[in-house]
Scaffold this motif. Structure first.
Motif, short mmCIF file in Angstrom:
data_model
loop_
_atom_site.label_atom_id
_atom_site.label_comp_id
_atom_site.label_asym_id
_atom_site.label_seq_id
_atom_site.Cartn_x
_atom_site.Cartn_y
_atom_site.Cartn_z
N UNK A 95 79.19 1.51 -82.27
CA UNK A 95 78.94 1.19 -80.87
C UNK A 95 77.59 0.47 -80.76
N UNK A 96 77.43 -0.42 -79.79
CA UNK A 96 76.15 -1.11 -79.63
C UNK A 96 75.01 -0.11 -79.47
N UNK A 97 73.91 -0.39 -80.13
CA UNK A 97 72.74 0.47 -80.03
C UNK A 97 72.64 1.51 -81.12
N UNK A 98 73.71 1.70 -81.90
CA UNK A 98 73.67 2.68 -82.99
C UNK A 98 73.02 2.07 -84.23
N UNK A 99 72.36 2.90 -85.04
CA UNK A 99 71.86 2.41 -86.32
C UNK A 99 72.99 2.42 -87.36
N UNK A 100 72.80 1.67 -88.43
CA UNK A 100 73.65 1.82 -89.61
C UNK A 100 72.89 2.78 -90.51
N UNK A 101 73.17 4.06 -90.35
CA UNK A 101 72.34 5.10 -90.96
C UNK A 101 72.31 5.02 -92.48
N UNK A 102 73.43 4.64 -93.09
CA UNK A 102 73.45 4.51 -94.54
C UNK A 102 72.48 3.43 -94.99
N UNK A 103 72.37 2.35 -94.21
CA UNK A 103 71.42 1.29 -94.53
C UNK A 103 70.00 1.82 -94.44
N UNK A 104 69.72 2.63 -93.43
CA UNK A 104 68.38 3.19 -93.26
C UNK A 104 67.98 4.01 -94.48
N UNK A 105 68.89 4.87 -94.95
CA UNK A 105 68.59 5.74 -96.09
C UNK A 105 68.35 4.90 -97.35
N UNK A 106 69.24 3.97 -97.64
CA UNK A 106 69.08 3.15 -98.84
C UNK A 106 67.83 2.28 -98.76
N UNK A 107 67.52 1.80 -97.58
CA UNK A 107 66.31 0.97 -97.42
C UNK A 107 65.05 1.79 -97.72
N UNK A 108 65.00 3.02 -97.21
CA UNK A 108 63.84 3.87 -97.47
C UNK A 108 63.69 4.16 -98.95
N UNK A 109 64.80 4.46 -99.60
CA UNK A 109 64.74 4.78 -101.03
C UNK A 109 64.27 3.58 -101.84
N UNK A 110 64.74 2.39 -101.49
CA UNK A 110 64.33 1.19 -102.23
C UNK A 110 62.87 0.86 -102.00
N UNK A 111 62.36 1.18 -100.82
CA UNK A 111 60.96 0.89 -100.51
C UNK A 111 59.99 1.88 -101.14
N UNK A 112 60.53 2.98 -101.66
CA UNK A 112 59.68 4.00 -102.29
C UNK A 112 59.77 3.96 -103.81
N UNK A 113 60.08 2.78 -104.33
CA UNK A 113 59.95 2.56 -105.77
C UNK A 113 61.08 3.06 -106.62
N UNK A 114 62.25 3.35 -106.04
CA UNK A 114 63.38 3.81 -106.83
C UNK A 114 63.96 2.65 -107.63
N UNK A 115 64.15 2.85 -108.91
CA UNK A 115 64.71 1.82 -109.78
C UNK A 115 66.22 1.84 -109.80
N UNK A 116 66.80 3.06 -109.80
CA UNK A 116 68.25 3.19 -109.89
C UNK A 116 68.68 4.48 -109.19
N UNK A 117 69.90 4.46 -108.68
CA UNK A 117 70.50 5.64 -108.04
C UNK A 117 71.86 5.88 -108.68
N UNK A 118 72.07 7.11 -109.14
CA UNK A 118 73.39 7.51 -109.63
C UNK A 118 73.92 8.54 -108.64
N UNK A 119 75.06 8.23 -108.04
CA UNK A 119 75.63 9.12 -107.04
C UNK A 119 77.12 9.26 -107.28
N UNK A 120 77.74 10.18 -106.53
CA UNK A 120 79.15 10.50 -106.75
C UNK A 120 79.96 10.21 -105.49
N UNK A 121 80.95 9.36 -105.63
CA UNK A 121 81.97 9.12 -104.62
C UNK A 121 81.38 8.83 -103.24
N UNK A 122 80.69 7.70 -103.15
CA UNK A 122 80.22 7.23 -101.85
C UNK A 122 81.40 7.06 -100.90
#
Length: 285
Positions: A95-122
């Motif tokens: 809906x208009x005005x909502x964040x793309x929360x998954x983008x927010x999380x990944x953006x924060x992780x990338x900005x804090x020096x993370x080189x790689x992420x291993x995760x299960x079943x996105x």
């Protein structure tokens, strides 16, 4: 590399055997609810294991400030092992005005020096694109589910969104797969799920696959449809089992057997996620 783990993920950390010595992040909660962490020691490279569910918001803050502490300590390479990635279901703006929360999380992780992420079943694999500078490895434990459920005739996804999971598990089991399409009776409002492919489910054992089991509504609806179509046995293989509200009772009312991973600790966790993560981490490292 040193394996660094939050207290609630030590079981997984010790299953990463051979990657390096294991250390524990110290945690403290102040009376006002704020959290503090301390990293006792770190090498130039660190595998940080974080189980972020439950208490998602508190655990995300702990993860972010731990990453910042590692940056301040001069750690040059940080690889995250996150069994369940929270906020991944908000993968677009509904809906208009909502964040793309998954983008927010990944953006924060990338900005804090993370080189790689291993995760299960996105929930949706494409959310990894929100961290273009970070190597993201998303693994689905098809082989492990296949070992837990060897005697299955058909794999079914409850909707098109999980069809890639059905395809992966069907390949491991060497059986056909399909997915349900939803139809609503305009007169009664009743919902019927019909297999997309013309597969005969009569006297067949089927397994339903999905990434998240929260309240159990979708899974039970799919189970009832499989029963109506003649399935003799209905199993379920779900990666992340939250089991909220009365989900346990709802699922047990229809499903013969539920198999989950221990990405989220639960009584149906037959599949250990540590060895799955270890295999992917060996590739990344």
């Amino acid at each position: 590399m040193r394996v660094l783990s939050f207290p609630n993920a030590l079981d997984i950390a010790y299953e990463l055997g051979g990657l390096g010595p294991v250390s524990q992040v110290e945690e403290r909660v102040f009376p006002d609810g704020e959290v503090l962490v301390r990293v006792p020691e770190a090498d130039e490279g660190v595998v940080l294991v974080a189980r972020l569910y439950p208490s998602v918001n508190d655990n995300l803050i702990k993860l972010l400030i731990t990453l910042d502490a590692l940056n301040d300590m001069g750690v040059r390479r940080i690889v995250l092992a996150i069994p369940y990635m929270p906020y991944a279901r908000q993968d677009r703006r509904f809906r208009p005005g909502e964040p793309i929360s998954s983008k927010t999380v990944f953006k924060l992780l990338s900005q804090l020096g993370v080189s790689a992420i291993v995760t299960v079943d996105l929930h949706k694999e494409y959310v990894a694109e929100y961290a273009p500078r970070v190597l993201v490895r998303n693994v689905y434990p098809a082989e492990e589910f296949a070992k837990a459920l060897p005697n299955v005739d058909v794999v079914i996804s409850p909707d098109f969104g999980s069809v890639r999971r059905a395809e992966s598990l069907a390949k491991a089991l060497r059986v056909p797969y399909t997915y349900f399409e939803k139809y609503r009776d305009r007169n009664t409002g009743a919902i019927t799920l019909i297999p997309r492919q013309e597969l005969d489910l009569r006297n067949k054992s089927v397994v339903l696959v999905d990434d998240i089991l929260s309240t159990g509504g979708t899974l039970v609806e799919a189970c009832r449809s499989a029963r109506t179509l003649g399935a003799s046995a209905v199993y379920a293989a779900v990666t992340h089992c939250q089991l909220l509200k009365d989900a346990r009772e709802r699922v047990r009312s229809c499903v013969d057997r539920l198999v989950c991973t221990d990405s989220i600790l639960n009584e149906f966790a037959e599949v250990k996620i540590g060895p799955v993560l270890r295999g992917e981490l060996e590739v990344v490292l």
